[in-house]
Design a protein around this motif. Sequence first.
Motif, PDB file in Angstrom:
ATOM      1  N   ALA A 120       0.995  -1.229   0.109  1.00 35.67           N
ATOM      2  CA  ALA A 120      -0.019   0.134  -0.116  1.00 35.67           C
ATOM      3  C   ALA A 120       0.942   1.303   0.012  1.00 35.67           C
ATOM      4  N   PHE A 121       0.208   2.261  -0.431  1.00 36.07           N
ATOM      5  CA  PHE A 121       0.965   3.783  -0.606  1.00 36.07           C
ATOM      6  C   PHE A 121       0.412   4.734   0.160  1.00 36.07           C
ATOM      7  N   CYS A 122       1.151   5.338   1.241  1.00 30.95           N
ATOM      8  CA  CYS A 122       0.397   6.327   2.129  1.00 30.95           C
ATOM      9  C   CYS A 122       0.851   7.680   1.817  1.00 30.95           C
ATOM     10  N   LEU A 123       0.423   8.485   1.196  1.00 34.01           N
ATOM     11  CA  LEU A 123       0.655   9.784   1.170  1.00 34.01           C
ATOM     12  C   LEU A 123      -0.281  10.657   1.718  1.00 34.01           C
ATOM     13  N   THR A 124      -1.600  10.602   1.350  1.00 38.59           N
ATOM     14  CA  THR A 124      -2.544  11.583   1.479  1.00 38.59           C
ATOM     15  C   THR A 124      -2.817  11.560   2.946  1.00 38.59           C
ATOM     16  N   GLU A 125      -3.413  12.807   3.717  1.00 36.30           N
ATOM     17  CA  GLU A 125      -3.724  12.973   4.781  1.00 36.30           C
ATOM     18  C   GLU A 125      -4.937  13.938   4.864  1.00 36.30           C
ATOM     19  N   SER A 128      -3.944  17.391   3.399  1.00 42.59           N
ATOM     20  CA  SER A 128      -3.172  17.317   2.513  1.00 42.59           C
ATOM     21  C   SER A 128      -3.444  16.235   1.342  1.00 42.59           C
ATOM     22  N   GLY A 129      -4.175  16.789   0.474  1.00 38.94           N
ATOM     23  CA  GLY A 129      -4.472  15.677  -0.535  1.00 38.94           C
ATOM     24  C   GLY A 129      -3.899  16.222  -1.900  1.00 38.94           C
ATOM     25  N   SER A 130      -4.183  17.199  -2.605  1.00 42.58           N
ATOM     26  CA  SER A 130      -3.638  17.578  -3.904  1.00 42.58           C
ATOM     27  C   SER A 130      -2.399  18.121  -3.580  1.00 42.58           C
ATOM     28  N   ASP A 131      -2.326  18.824  -2.472  1.00 42.57           N
ATOM     29  CA  ASP A 131      -1.110  19.586  -1.894  1.00 42.57           C
ATOM     30  C   ASP A 131      -0.433  18.806  -1.120  1.00 42.57           C
ATOM     31  N   VAL A 153      -5.121   8.964   5.352  1.00 40.93           N
ATOM     32  CA  VAL A 153      -6.354   8.812   5.001  1.00 40.93           C
ATOM     33  C   VAL A 153      -6.471   8.340   3.476  1.00 40.93           C
ATOM     34  N   TRP A 154      -7.539   7.767   3.460  1.00 41.77           N
ATOM     35  CA  TRP A 154      -7.869   6.854   1.820  1.00 41.77           C
ATOM     36  C   TRP A 154      -6.977   5.721   1.223  1.00 41.77           C
ATOM     37  N   ILE A 155      -6.376   5.096   2.255  1.00 36.35           N
ATOM     38  CA  ILE A 155      -5.574   4.308   1.938  1.00 36.35           C
ATOM     39  C   ILE A 155      -6.031   2.942   1.250  1.00 36.35           C
ATOM     40  N   THR A 156      -5.593   2.681  -0.161  1.00 39.89           N
ATOM     41  CA  THR A 156      -6.014   1.601  -0.738  1.00 39.89           C
ATOM     42  C   THR A 156      -5.639   0.336  -0.380  1.00 39.89           C
ATOM     43  N   GLY A 157      -6.200  -0.537   0.169  1.00 38.03           N
ATOM     44  CA  GLY A 157      -5.548  -2.001   1.003  1.00 38.03           C
ATOM     45  C   GLY A 157      -5.439  -1.454   2.349  1.00 38.03           C
ATOM     46  N   LYS A 355     -15.691   6.826 -11.890  1.00 35.45           N
ATOM     47  CA  LYS A 355     -15.519   8.224 -11.354  1.00 35.45           C
ATOM     48  C   LYS A 355     -14.281   8.347 -10.405  1.00 35.45           C
ATOM     49  N   ILE A 356     -13.828   7.234  -9.868  1.00 34.64           N
ATOM     50  CA  ILE A 356     -12.612   7.369  -9.023  1.00 34.64           C
ATOM     51  C   ILE A 356     -11.343   7.685  -9.966  1.00 34.64           C
ATOM     52  N   THR A 357     -11.308   7.417 -11.234  1.00 37.63           N
ATOM     53  CA  THR A 357      -9.928   7.347 -11.986  1.00 37.63           C
ATOM     54  C   THR A 357      -9.842   8.964 -12.422  1.00 37.63           C
ATOM     55  N   GLU A 358     -10.694   9.830 -11.893  1.00 41.62           N
ATOM     56  CA  GLU A 358     -10.686  11.352 -12.342  1.00 41.62           C
ATOM     57  C   GLU A 358     -10.245  11.875 -10.790  1.00 41.62           C
ATOM     58  N   ILE A 359     -10.035  11.053  -9.939  1.00 43.40           N
ATOM     59  CA  ILE A 359      -9.719  11.681  -8.574  1.00 43.40           C
ATOM     60  C   ILE A 359      -8.120  11.231  -8.124  1.00 43.40           C
ATOM     61  N   TYR A 360      -8.238   9.977  -7.809  1.00 39.40           N
ATOM     62  CA  TYR A 360      -7.043   9.267  -7.136  1.00 39.40           C
ATOM     63  C   TYR A 360      -5.686   9.344  -8.027  1.00 39.40           C
ATOM     64  N   GLU A 361      -4.495   9.445  -7.546  1.00 38.34           N
ATOM     65  CA  GLU A 361      -3.228   9.484  -8.099  1.00 38.34           C
ATOM     66  C   GLU A 361      -3.092  10.796  -8.858  1.00 38.34           C
ATOM     67  N   GLY A 362      -3.796  11.843  -8.156  1.00 36.84           N
ATOM     68  CA  GLY A 362      -3.874  13.142  -8.817  1.00 36.84           C
ATOM     69  C   GLY A 362      -5.187  13.449  -9.654  1.00 36.84           C
ATOM     70  N   THR A 363      -5.914  14.481  -9.172  1.00 40.12           N
ATOM     71  CA  THR A 363      -6.921  14.771  -9.784  1.00 40.12           C
ATOM     72  C   THR A 363      -6.910  15.313 -11.332  1.00 40.12           C
ATOM     73  N   SER A 364      -7.940  15.309 -11.866  1.00 40.55           N
ATOM     74  CA  SER A 364      -7.918  15.689 -13.318  1.00 40.55           C
ATOM     75  C   SER A 364      -7.234  17.330 -13.372  1.00 40.55           C
ATOM     76  N   GLU A 365      -7.802  17.986 -12.376  1.00 42.73           N
ATOM     77  CA  GLU A 365      -7.145  19.285 -12.264  1.00 42.73           C
ATOM     78  C   GLU A 365      -5.561  19.561 -12.089  1.00 42.73           C
ATOM     79  N   ILE A 366      -5.318  18.543 -11.120  1.00 43.49           N
ATOM     80  CA  ILE A 366      -3.785  18.363 -11.109  1.00 43.49           C
ATOM     81  C   ILE A 366      -3.199  17.902 -12.098  1.00 43.49           C
ATOM     82  N   ARG A 368      -3.939  18.592 -15.271  1.00 48.45           N
ATOM     83  CA  ARG A 368      -3.763  19.887 -15.995  1.00 48.45           C
ATOM     84  C   ARG A 368      -2.522  20.656 -15.586  1.00 48.45           C
ATOM     85  N   LEU A 369      -2.461  20.654 -14.225  1.00 45.35           N
ATOM     86  CA  LEU A 369      -1.351  21.424 -13.589  1.00 45.35           C
ATOM     87  C   LEU A 369      -0.035  20.887 -14.234  1.00 45.35           C
ATOM     88  N   VAL A 370       0.202  19.572 -14.008  1.00 50.20           N
ATOM     89  CA  VAL A 370       1.251  18.983 -14.401  1.00 50.20           C
ATOM     90  C   VAL A 370       1.606  19.081 -15.974  1.00 50.20           C
TER      91      VAL A 370
HETATM   92  C1  LIG Z   1     -11.088   5.383  -3.344  1.00 46.05           C
HETATM   93  C2  LIG Z   1      -9.916   6.246  -2.954  1.00 46.05           C
HETATM   94  C3  LIG Z   1      -8.493   5.479  -2.977  1.00 46.05           C
HETATM   95  C4  LIG Z   1      -7.304   6.430  -2.592  1.00 46.05           C
HETATM   96  N1  LIG Z   1      -6.177   5.761  -2.459  1.00 46.05           N
HETATM   97  C5  LIG Z   1      -5.244   6.425  -2.238  1.00 46.05           C
HETATM   98  C6  LIG Z   1      -4.088   5.628  -1.797  1.00 46.05           C
HETATM   99  O1  LIG Z   1      -3.762   4.520  -1.795  1.00 46.05           O
HETATM  100  N2  LIG Z   1      -2.956   6.272  -0.959  1.00 46.05           N
HETATM  101  C7  LIG Z   1      -3.114   7.639  -0.750  1.00 46.05           C
HETATM  102  O2  LIG Z   1      -1.997   8.146  -0.658  1.00 46.05           O
HETATM  103  N3  LIG Z   1      -4.204   8.523  -1.253  1.00 46.05           N
HETATM  104  C8  LIG Z   1      -5.139   7.615  -1.887  1.00 46.05           C
HETATM  105  N4  LIG Z   1      -6.321   8.419  -2.267  1.00 46.05           N
HETATM  106  C9  LIG Z   1      -6.332  10.000  -2.060  1.00 46.05           C
HETATM  107  C10 LIG Z   1      -6.692  10.607  -3.348  1.00 46.05           C
HETATM  108  O3  LIG Z   1      -5.298  10.549  -4.010  1.00 46.05           O
HETATM  109  C11 LIG Z   1      -6.911  12.094  -3.104  1.00 46.05           C
HETATM  110  O4  LIG Z   1      -8.267  12.113  -2.695  1.00 46.05           O
HETATM  111  C12 LIG Z   1      -6.563  12.878  -4.199  1.00 46.05           C
HETATM  112  O5  LIG Z   1      -5.380  13.271  -4.540  1.00 46.05           O
HETATM  113  C13 LIG Z   1      -7.190  14.282  -4.127  1.00 46.05           C
HETATM  114  O6  LIG Z   1      -7.018  14.875  -2.829  1.00 46.05           O
HETATM  115  P1  LIG Z   1      -8.226  15.430  -1.738  1.00 46.05           P
HETATM  116  O7  LIG Z   1      -9.186  14.385  -1.614  1.00 46.05           O
HETATM  117  O8  LIG Z   1      -7.826  15.860  -0.541  1.00 46.05           O
HETATM  118  O9  LIG Z   1      -8.895  16.658  -2.734  1.00 46.05           O
HETATM  119  P2  LIG Z   1      -8.133  18.066  -2.523  1.00 46.05           P
HETATM  120  O10 LIG Z   1      -6.965  18.439  -2.714  1.00 46.05           O
HETATM  121  O11 LIG Z   1      -8.786  18.997  -1.223  1.00 46.05           O
HETATM  122  O12 LIG Z   1      -9.282  18.785  -3.938  1.00 46.05           O
HETATM  123  C14 LIG Z   1     -10.511  19.193  -3.823  1.00 46.05           C
HETATM  124  C15 LIG Z   1     -10.731  19.833  -5.119  1.00 46.05           C
HETATM  125  O13 LIG Z   1      -9.792  20.817  -5.442  1.00 46.05           O
HETATM  126  C16 LIG Z   1      -9.278  20.645  -6.613  1.00 46.05           C
HETATM  127  N5  LIG Z   1      -7.763  21.209  -6.415  1.00 46.05           N
HETATM  128  C17 LIG Z   1      -6.980  21.075  -5.346  1.00 46.05           C
HETATM  129  N6  LIG Z   1      -6.027  21.978  -5.663  1.00 46.05           N
HETATM  130  C18 LIG Z   1      -5.959  22.463  -6.896  1.00 46.05           C
HETATM  131  C19 LIG Z   1      -5.219  23.504  -7.744  1.00 46.05           C
HETATM  132  N7  LIG Z   1      -4.077  23.734  -7.295  1.00 46.05           N
HETATM  133  N8  LIG Z   1      -5.804  23.927  -8.880  1.00 46.05           N
HETATM  134  C20 LIG Z   1      -7.038  23.635  -9.193  1.00 46.05           C
HETATM  135  N9  LIG Z   1      -7.887  22.612  -8.650  1.00 46.05           N
HETATM  136  C21 LIG Z   1      -7.286  22.134  -7.363  1.00 46.05           C
HETATM  137  C22 LIG Z   1      -9.007  19.271  -6.712  1.00 46.05           C
HETATM  138  O14 LIG Z   1      -8.815  18.791  -8.046  1.00 46.05           O
HETATM  139  C23 LIG Z   1     -10.387  18.819  -6.252  1.00 46.05           C
HETATM  140  O15 LIG Z   1     -11.607  18.918  -7.514  1.00 46.05           O
HETATM  141  C24 LIG Z   1      -7.217   7.753  -2.502  1.00 46.05           C
HETATM  142  C25 LIG Z   1      -8.648   8.381  -2.665  1.00 46.05           C
HETATM  143  C26 LIG Z   1      -9.749   7.742  -3.088  1.00 46.05           C
HETATM  144  C27 LIG Z   1     -11.149   8.462  -3.080  1.00 46.05           C
END
Ligand SMILES: Cc1cc2nc3c(=O)[nH]c(=O)nc-3n(C[C@H](O)[C@H](O)[C@H](O)COP(=O)(O)OP(=O)(O)OC[C@H]3O[C@@H](n4cnc5c(N)ncnc54)[C@H](O)[C@@H]3O)c2cc1C
Length: 381
Positions: A120-125, A128-131, A153-157, A355-366, A368-370
């Motif tokens: 498992a991979f543990c980064l998100t808190e 601190s998600g995108s940041d 939080v949100w740690i797969t596995g 839906k989740i594919t647009e969120i984890y391992e960097g959202t679609s917005e992130i 686009r930033l990269v």
């Molecule tokens: C089912 C599931 C499994 C996951 N598994 C793992 C895992 O195994 N390990 C792990 O470490 N994490 C995991 N994650 C966490 C996941 O990577 C984060 O949820 C994701 O990176 C987004 O972070 P956040 O939820 O805090 O959203 P936020 O960062 O709070 O973002 C909220 C919204 O703001 C937007 N946003 C944020 N910053 C910017 C910006 N600079 N410009 C434009 N828009 C922005 C985002 O795109 C999003 O739409 C998982 C999440 C889910 C739901």
Amino acid sequence: MHLSPDQTAILETVRDFCKEKIAPLASQYDRSGAFPWVQLGALAEIGLLGACVPEEFGGSGLDSVTYALCLEEICKADASVGVLVSVTNGLPQQMLLRYGTQAQKEQWLTPLARGEKLGAFCLTESSSGSDAASLKSTGVRDGDDWILDGQKVWITGGGKAQTYLVMVRTNPEKGARGVTCFVLDKDTAGLTFGKPEAKLGLHAAHTTTVNMSNVRIPDSQRIAPEGHGMIVALSSLDAGRIGIAMQAVGIAQAAFEAAREYAFNREQFGSRIAEFEGISFKIADMATRIHASRLMALEAARLKDAQLPYSKEASMAKLFASETANFVAKEAVQVFGGNGYSREYPVERHYRDAKITEIYEGTSEIQRLVISKQVFKDLKQ
Ligand SMILES: Cc1cc2nc3c(=O)[nH]c(=O)nc-3n(C[C@H](O)[C@H](O)[C@H](O)COP(=O)(O)OP(=O)(O)OC[C@H]3O[C@@H](n4cnc5c(N)ncnc54)[C@H](O)[C@@H]3O)c2cc1C
């Protein structure tokens, strides 16, 4: 796409295997939320839980293109199983392979690559998600040991995996350069796990909090030099994103095939609905976008195999493929009409899983930033 005879043979075997052993269980596991140990065990037996790790460390030594195509088949059969496979292969194993010492590879990578353990991979808190680099969990040195505290939080596995690659702050003053990566065993004192989150989709792929309270580990469990944790995490996420792109392609392909068959067999107004342009053009758009997504992901995988930069291409593939999966799954529900809204048909699950594919391992917005950063950097050179 042209494949070598070896790649074709592997892909055909994996396709048949997934059709027989994984796809028939997907709906049942989606409903029960049971963890898919059976499916993972079967995949371990054919070497797909350590697909790209060299044989000397217990892996199958596949190239990234072949692995990506296998992942599509697994995700087409069951996206929950697919994400667990993608995470263990793409993140912990790649991190240990690239940054681990010989001793760390032998101790931690080999059991993962053999499929005896899950990673498992543990980064998100929670704050601190995108940041990601603003994470607050701490690692404090105590002689030859480290003491880790904090919550992921949100740690797969979570709670099921045996091996955790965790990023914590070891220097509060250094921002992204103050983060260090450690490898932890599930049974370490002070490491606990929350209950699986109730989620929209991927019901069988449990996601939990990972709680560290006074977790004492030796310095030999530090991966890469102190302060390199974000480099380790982010460079591995590039490989992970190819995996999520292929997960999206797999979900899209499953939804597309179901919609195509339904459109061919369903009749209204005295003809097959596939004969109505309003439906056949949807099918054409689905096929085209899936084809483009697959090519983009495989191109990123090809660059990785050639040891060329592929960060931008991996982000582009993940962005495009995940938006494609959502487009295709939505259109597939529409093609099924009322039946698309029913749990009796698989497109309802694909719609939720996409839906989740647009969120984890960097959202679609992130993504686009990269991509935009890289695009402008190209202009400056
Ligand atoms: C089912 C599931 C499994 C996951 N598994 C793992 C895992 O195994 N390990 C792990 O470490 N994490 C995991 N994650 C966490 C996941 O990577 C984060 O949820 C994701 O990176 C987004 O972070 P956040 O939820 O805090 O959203 P936020 O960062 O709070 O973002 C909220 C919204 O703001 C937007 N946003 C944020 N910053 C910017 C910006 N600079 N410009 C434009 N828009 C922005 C985002 O795109 C999003 O739409 C998982 C999440 C889910 C739901």
